[in-house]
Write an enzyme that holds these catalytic residues in place. Structure first.
Site, short mmCIF file in Angstrom:
data_model
loop_
_atom_site.label_atom_id
_atom_site.label_comp_id
_atom_site.label_asym_id
_atom_site.label_seq_id
_atom_site.Cartn_x
_atom_site.Cartn_y
_atom_site.Cartn_z
N LYS A 215 -0.90 -0.07 1.51
CA LYS A 215 -1.63 -0.30 2.92
C LYS A 215 -0.62 0.06 4.02
CE LYS A 215 -0.49 -4.68 4.83
NZ LYS A 215 -0.82 -5.50 5.69
N LYS B 203 3.39 -2.31 8.85
CA LYS B 203 4.78 -2.33 10.16
C LYS B 203 6.00 -2.31 9.30
CE LYS B 203 2.50 -5.65 12.89
NZ LYS B 203 2.62 -6.92 12.63
N LYS C 189 6.32 -9.70 -0.28
CA LYS C 189 7.34 -9.66 0.74
C LYS C 189 8.75 -10.28 0.15
CE LYS C 189 4.86 -9.22 4.73
NZ LYS C 189 4.73 -9.24 6.26
P1 ATP Z 1 3.18 -6.25 7.47
O1 ATP Z 1 2.57 -5.28 6.62
O2 ATP Z 1 4.57 -5.66 7.95
O3 ATP Z 1 3.26 -7.49 6.91
P2 ATP Z 1 1.02 -5.83 8.92
O4 ATP Z 1 0.85 -4.50 9.40
O5 ATP Z 1 0.06 -6.39 7.77
O6 ATP Z 1 2.51 -6.26 8.77
P3 ATP Z 1 0.16 -8.20 10.27
O7 ATP Z 1 0.67 -8.94 11.57
O8 ATP Z 1 0.37 -8.93 9.09
O9 ATP Z 1 0.49 -6.85 10.26
O10 ATP Z 1 -1.46 -8.21 10.48
C1 ATP Z 1 -2.07 -8.13 11.61
C2 ATP Z 1 -3.74 -7.83 11.29
O11 ATP Z 1 -3.95 -6.48 10.91
C3 ATP Z 1 -4.27 -8.65 10.28
O12 ATP Z 1 -5.63 -8.90 10.39
C4 ATP Z 1 -4.39 -7.60 9.12
O13 ATP Z 1 -5.23 -8.01 8.21
C5 ATP Z 1 -4.60 -6.31 9.61
N1 ATP Z 1 -3.98 -5.31 8.90
C6 ATP Z 1 -2.61 -4.84 8.73
N2 ATP Z 1 -2.61 -3.81 8.21
C7 ATP Z 1 -3.76 -3.32 7.86
C8 ATP Z 1 -4.27 -2.31 7.16
N3 ATP Z 1 -3.37 -1.38 6.85
N4 ATP Z 1 -5.52 -1.87 7.33
C9 ATP Z 1 -6.37 -2.66 7.83
N5 ATP Z 1 -5.90 -3.90 8.46
C10 ATP Z 1 -4.54 -4.22 8.57
#
Ligand code: ATP
Ligand code: LTN
Length: 341
Positions: free
Chosen positions: A204, A207, A121
């Site tokens: 991955k 968001k 980040k």
């Molecule tokens: P960002 O990538 O913007 O940091 P994020 O999409 O990872 O956000 P979080 O709020 O950090 O979202 O994650 C919420 C939950 O979703 C966590 O348990 C995280 O491990 C899971 N998660 C996030 N992205 C993925 C993904 N691509 N595949 C599976 N699980 C995910």
């Protein structure tokens, strides 16, 4: 008092958190939310909308409020039952920030600097653009988890390192002040733990991806979902197979399998000789079908905002009770809070 006494007959205590930081996507659903819902009857669950964590990146009052309420509605629409699980907003329980500060004293600067999420980040930014909150983010997460004597933390693969840091901080605290915290285990499902970007299967689904086509948002309309899947990158060749050298197809097959309940091998069989076009078009329908009921419930909840507000207020009251009891022990162990009655 020992916190490690095991009680065989009681359900395991589960805690997980999710940031109200934007558009929830299929990766969040398959990697996290769906598992929370599926395990609801089995465990003693606490689910938290971590709005304080979302403050680690620049935001505004309006955005944070809107995202927090949207996430509450998404979680309820996905099937979190606020009577069966405790669902609350982190900032409604002040003990989280208090314990964060206390745990800072048993966390090392060096270990925080090594966190990959922090490195990801902050990459490409200069120090002046990075908040101290982003650096301290895993300590607040450790506080979230340790406040509730959590045994299991259901998360996606990306959070494993933060759970390890939580265990290390808890063990250090216990060694210094006596057995106080339970050491939590991550609960990472092999399937769905890492759903990849539709545009770059080495990253991955996230968001914070700048491109809107990289992720399928849970609120995307059927046409948008179909279009994003049609456009998703594929690997060279034309066979619908999952393999280490076919990361894009592996990702699409994983999504297909998790949403349809069919094993990947059976899906591969069905598409022998059919090519990517037919596969993608069917996958589009499967995603639309899986998300439509949730989207209908989401619209109902959005039309009645008091429903989620009532659930969150009740959840915060229940969480506060547990957190307050834990902090009484923690303050005493640390020799602080002397003037409190
Ligand atoms: P960002 O990538 O913007 O940091 P994020 O999409 O990872 O956000 P979080 O709020 O950090 O979202 O994650 C919420 C939950 O979703 C966590 O348990 C995280 O491990 C899971 N998660 C996030 N992205 C993925 C993904 N691509 N595949 C599976 N699980 C995910
Ligand atoms: N850091 C997590 C969100 C999070 C969390 C938690 C997850 C905050 N506190 C406690 C599990 C337990 C993330 O970025 N997904």
């Amino acid at each position: 008092m020992s916190v490690s006494t095991s009680v065989a007959h009681r359900p395991k205590r589960v805690f997980s958190g999710i940031q109200p930081s934007g558009n929830f996507h299929l990766g969040n659903y398959l990697g996290a939310i769906r598992n929370w819902v599926n395990q609801q009857g089995q465990f003693d669950n606490v689910f938290c909308i971590v709005d304080l964590h979302a403050l680690s990146l620049p935001t505004t009052r309006e955005t944070l409020r809107a995202n927090t309420l949207h996430l509450a509605n998404v979680l309820l629409a996905a099937g979190i039952d606020p009577d069966a699980s405790i669902l609350f907003v982190q900032s409604d329980v002040r003990e989280h920030t208090e314990l964060c500060w206390l745990l800072n004293s048993v966390t090392q600067y060096g270990e925080l600097r090594r966190m990959t999420q922090f490195k990801d980040k902050t990459s490409g930014k200069n120090d002046e653009q990075v908040s101290a909150a982003l650096f301290d983010y895993p300590v607040l997460q450790a506080a979230d988890i340790l406040l509730y004597d959590t045994e299991l933390v259901p998360v996606g693969e990306d959070q494993k390192q933060h759970i390890e840091l939580t265990r290390d901080a808890a063990a250090r605290f216990n060694a210094r002040y006596g057995e106080t915290f339970v050491l939590p285990e991550p609960d990472i499902k092999a399937e769905g733990a890492r759903i990849m970007s539709l545009e770059d299967p080495t990253k991955k689904m996230s968001k914070s991806d700048a491109s809107p086509n990289a992720a399928i948002a849970l609120a995307d309309s059927p046409d948008v979902i179909r279009k994003k899947i049609r456009r998703a990158v594929t690997d060279s060749g034309s066979a619908v197979v999952a393999a280490p050298d076919k990361p894009a197809l592996t990702n699409l097959l994983t999504i297909y399998s998790l949403l349809s309940g069919e094993p990947v091998a059976a899906i591969e069989q069905r598409y022998i000789g059919k090519g990517y076009g037919a596969f993608k078009s069917d996958l589009g329908e499967i995603v639309v079908e899986a998300l439509t009921p949730m989207q209908e419930r989401l619209r109902e909840l959005e039309a009645n905002p008091e429903l989620s507000q009532i659930a969150l207020a009740a959840g915060a009251a229940r969480a506060r009770e547990r957190a307050a009891a834990k902090m009484t022990v923690v303050r005493d162990r640390m020799g602080i809070g002397i003037g409190r009655s």
